[in-house]
Design a protein around this motif. Structure first.
Motif, PDB file in Angstrom:
ATOM      1  N   ALA A  18       0.853  -1.188   0.000  1.00 40.23           N
ATOM      2  CA  ALA A  18       0.000   0.000   0.000  1.00 40.23           C
ATOM      3  C   ALA A  18       0.888   1.238   0.000  1.00 40.23           C
ATOM      4  CB  ALA A  18      -0.890   0.004   1.236  1.00 40.23           C
ATOM      5  N   GLN A  19       0.338   2.342  -0.449  1.00 38.47           N
ATOM      6  CA  GLN A  19       1.105   3.586  -0.450  1.00 38.47           C
ATOM      7  C   GLN A  19       1.323   4.119   0.962  1.00 38.47           C
ATOM      8  OE1 GLN A  19       2.613   4.868  -3.155  1.00 38.47           O
ATOM      9  NE2 GLN A  19       1.828   3.108  -4.291  1.00 38.47           N
ATOM     10  N   SER A  20       0.347   3.913   1.838  1.00 40.18           N
ATOM     11  CA  SER A  20       0.522   4.306   3.229  1.00 40.18           C
ATOM     12  C   SER A  20      -0.456   3.547   4.119  1.00 40.18           C
ATOM     13  CB  SER A  20       0.348   5.821   3.412  1.00 40.18           C
ATOM     14  OG  SER A  20      -0.959   6.216   3.082  1.00 40.18           O
ATOM     15  N   VAL A  21      -0.096   3.490   5.398  1.00 36.05           N
ATOM     16  CA  VAL A  21      -0.914   2.809   6.392  1.00 36.05           C
ATOM     17  C   VAL A  21      -1.022   3.733   7.596  1.00 36.05           C
ATOM     18  CG1 VAL A  21      -1.113   0.794   7.890  1.00 36.05           C
ATOM     19  CG2 VAL A  21      -0.053   0.554   5.633  1.00 36.05           C
ATOM     20  N   GLU A  22      -2.256   3.988   8.013  1.00 39.94           N
ATOM     21  CA  GLU A  22      -2.494   4.781   9.219  1.00 39.94           C
ATOM     22  C   GLU A  22      -2.975   3.842  10.311  1.00 39.94           C
ATOM     23  OE1 GLU A  22      -4.898   8.798  10.289  1.00 39.94           O
ATOM     24  OE2 GLU A  22      -6.103   7.191   9.390  1.00 39.94           O
ATOM     25  N   VAL A  23      -2.422   3.997  11.507  1.00 42.56           N
ATOM     26  CA  VAL A  23      -2.887   3.203  12.643  1.00 42.56           C
ATOM     27  C   VAL A  23      -3.229   4.132  13.793  1.00 42.56           C
ATOM     28  CG1 VAL A  23      -1.714   1.053  12.061  1.00 42.56           C
ATOM     29  CG2 VAL A  23      -0.505   2.775  13.370  1.00 42.56           C
ATOM     30  N   LYS A  24      -4.316   3.801  14.468  1.00 36.57           N
ATOM     31  CA  LYS A  24      -4.768   4.558  15.636  1.00 36.57           C
ATOM     32  C   LYS A  24      -5.070   3.579  16.753  1.00 36.57           C
ATOM     33  CE  LYS A  24      -6.961   8.282  13.001  1.00 36.57           C
ATOM     34  NZ  LYS A  24      -8.211   8.983  12.728  1.00 36.57           N
ATOM     35  N   GLN A  25      -5.034   4.074  17.963  1.00 36.13           N
ATOM     36  CA  GLN A  25      -5.340   3.275  19.147  1.00 36.13           C
ATOM     37  C   GLN A  25      -4.501   2.003  19.211  1.00 36.13           C
ATOM     38  OE1 GLN A  25      -9.589   2.865  18.803  1.00 36.13           O
ATOM     39  NE2 GLN A  25      -9.950   4.950  19.515  1.00 36.13           N
ATOM     40  N   LEU A  77       7.411  -2.238   6.054  1.00 42.57           N
ATOM     41  CA  LEU A  77       8.356  -3.290   5.697  1.00 42.57           C
ATOM     42  C   LEU A  77       9.393  -2.718   4.746  1.00 42.57           C
ATOM     43  CD1 LEU A  77       8.955  -6.374   5.969  1.00 42.57           C
ATOM     44  CD2 LEU A  77       7.606  -6.691   3.896  1.00 42.57           C
ATOM     45  N   ASN A  78      10.655  -2.897   5.112  1.00 47.08           N
ATOM     46  CA  ASN A  78      11.762  -2.519   4.244  1.00 47.08           C
ATOM     47  C   ASN A  78      12.425  -3.789   3.744  1.00 47.08           C
ATOM     48  OD1 ASN A  78      11.431   0.269   4.723  1.00 47.08           O
ATOM     49  ND2 ASN A  78      12.644   0.129   6.577  1.00 47.08           N
ATOM     50  N   ILE A  79      12.711  -3.823   2.447  1.00 42.85           N
ATOM     51  CA  ILE A  79      13.447  -4.932   1.865  1.00 42.85           C
ATOM     52  C   ILE A  79      14.790  -4.381   1.390  1.00 42.85           C
ATOM     53  CG2 ILE A  79      13.534  -6.709   0.081  1.00 42.85           C
ATOM     54  CD1 ILE A  79      10.482  -6.603  -0.080  1.00 42.85           C
ATOM     55  N   ALA A 107       3.034  -0.471   4.090  1.00 46.94           N
ATOM     56  CA  ALA A 107       3.880   0.464   3.361  1.00 46.94           C
ATOM     57  C   ALA A 107       5.205  -0.259   3.132  1.00 46.94           C
ATOM     58  CB  ALA A 107       4.079   1.741   4.166  1.00 46.94           C
ATOM     59  N   LEU A 108       5.709  -0.233   1.912  1.00 39.64           N
ATOM     60  CA  LEU A 108       6.868  -1.030   1.539  1.00 39.64           C
ATOM     61  C   LEU A 108       7.909  -0.164   0.851  1.00 39.64           C
ATOM     62  CD1 LEU A 108       8.064  -3.978   1.063  1.00 39.64           C
ATOM     63  CD2 LEU A 108       6.972  -3.827  -1.180  1.00 39.64           C
ATOM     64  N   THR A 109       9.158  -0.379   1.214  1.00 36.83           N
ATOM     65  CA  THR A 109      10.275   0.259   0.523  1.00 36.83           C
ATOM     66  C   THR A 109      11.291  -0.816   0.185  1.00 36.83           C
ATOM     67  OG1 THR A 109       9.971   2.330   1.719  1.00 36.83           O
ATOM     68  CG2 THR A 109      12.123   1.977   0.710  1.00 36.83           C
ATOM     69  N   GLU A 123      17.212  -8.998   2.857  1.00 38.21           N
ATOM     70  CA  GLU A 123      16.900  -8.857   4.282  1.00 38.21           C
ATOM     71  C   GLU A 123      15.599  -8.073   4.424  1.00 38.21           C
ATOM     72  OE1 GLU A 123      19.121  -6.673   7.996  1.00 38.21           O
ATOM     73  OE2 GLU A 123      20.323  -7.949   6.680  1.00 38.21           O
ATOM     74  N   PHE A 124      14.763  -8.487   5.386  1.00 42.28           N
ATOM     75  CA  PHE A 124      13.482  -7.833   5.661  1.00 42.28           C
ATOM     76  C   PHE A 124      13.528  -7.172   7.034  1.00 42.28           C
ATOM     77  CE2 PHE A 124      12.512 -11.146   2.645  1.00 42.28           C
ATOM     78  CZ  PHE A 124      11.598 -10.552   1.788  1.00 42.28           C
ATOM     79  N   GLU A 125      13.084  -5.937   7.106  1.00 41.16           N
ATOM     80  CA  GLU A 125      12.987  -5.199   8.369  1.00 41.16           C
ATOM     81  C   GLU A 125      11.538  -4.750   8.522  1.00 41.16           C
ATOM     82  OE1 GLU A 125      15.776  -1.790  10.070  1.00 41.16           O
ATOM     83  OE2 GLU A 125      14.515  -1.126   8.411  1.00 41.16           O
ATOM     84  N   ALA A 126      10.895  -5.151   9.617  1.00 40.49           N
ATOM     85  CA  ALA A 126       9.452  -4.926   9.764  1.00 40.49           C
ATOM     86  C   ALA A 126       9.104  -4.182  11.045  1.00 40.49           C
ATOM     87  CB  ALA A 126       8.714  -6.267   9.746  1.00 40.49           C
ATOM     88  N   THR A 127       8.017  -3.419  10.962  1.00 41.18           N
ATOM     89  CA  THR A 127       7.392  -2.800  12.121  1.00 41.18           C
ATOM     90  C   THR A 127       5.942  -3.270  12.140  1.00 41.18           C
ATOM     91  OG1 THR A 127       8.804  -0.856  11.891  1.00 41.18           O
ATOM     92  CG2 THR A 127       6.829  -0.628  13.276  1.00 41.18           C
ATOM     93  N   LEU A 128       5.493  -3.727  13.317  1.00 40.94           N
ATOM     94  CA  LEU A 128       4.141  -4.245  13.475  1.00 40.94           C
ATOM     95  C   LEU A 128       3.442  -3.542  14.623  1.00 40.94           C
ATOM     96  CD1 LEU A 128       6.219  -6.771  12.811  1.00 40.94           C
ATOM     97  CD2 LEU A 128       4.108  -8.043  12.850  1.00 40.94           C
ATOM     98  N   VAL A 129       2.121  -3.505  14.555  1.00 39.60           N
ATOM     99  CA  VAL A 129       1.327  -2.950  15.651  1.00 39.60           C
ATOM    100  C   VAL A 129       0.159  -3.885  15.936  1.00 39.60           C
ATOM    101  CG1 VAL A 129       1.922  -0.547  15.158  1.00 39.60           C
ATOM    102  CG2 VAL A 129      -0.117  -1.537  14.119  1.00 39.60           C
TER     103      VAL A 129
END
Length: 130
Positions: A18-25, A77-79, A107-109, A123-129
């Motif tokens: 996706a182009q961007s991801v918004e997260v709340k709460q 996610l960064n590749i 969101a991917l780069t 290598e994969f670098e991820a952020t999760l919520v």
């Protein structure tokens, strides 16, 4: 947690991001170190990029599940790859299929780097919520 995908163009959906991801709460956030094709004994794989991608994705899944999260919770996610051309021509479809299977909308780069540790090439670098 509330997650909203912002995708002004639908073409990126076919490419697994996706182009961007918004997260709340957000209840909690998980920052994963780069996951590559390192085997359980600590040996770096010297296999081709497609094989290394599969191993790296398995390692990423293991870290995520052991932390009590799910891959669908990846928001960034960064590749890192030693060859973007090779990544796109030989194995990006592996990532796209993995993302679909795991309901990953992130969101991917993708970044080409000079080198990774030892014989690693992805290598994969991820952020999760959650």
């Amino acid at each position: 947690m509330q997650k909203r995908i912002i995708n002004p163009w639908t073409w990126s959906e076919d490419r697994g991001y996706a182009q961007s991801v918004e997260v709340k709460q957000v209840e909690s956030t998980l920052y994963c170190a780069g996951q590559a094709a390192v085997l359980a004994d600590g040996t770096s794989s010297d296999a081709d990029m497609k094989t290394q991608m599969n191993i790296a994705l398995q390692n990423l899944e293991k870290v995520i599940s052991e932390a009590g999260y799910a891959c669908k919770n990846i928001v960034r996610l960064n590749i890192y790859s030693t060859s973007t051309d090779e990544l796109l021509s030989t194995c990006f479809d592996v990532y796209v299929n993995w993302a679909r299977k795991n309901n990953v909308e992130t969101a991917l780069t993708v970044m080409e780097v000079n080198a990774l540790y030892e014989t690693l090439n992805i290598e994969f670098e991820a952020t999760l919520v959650k």
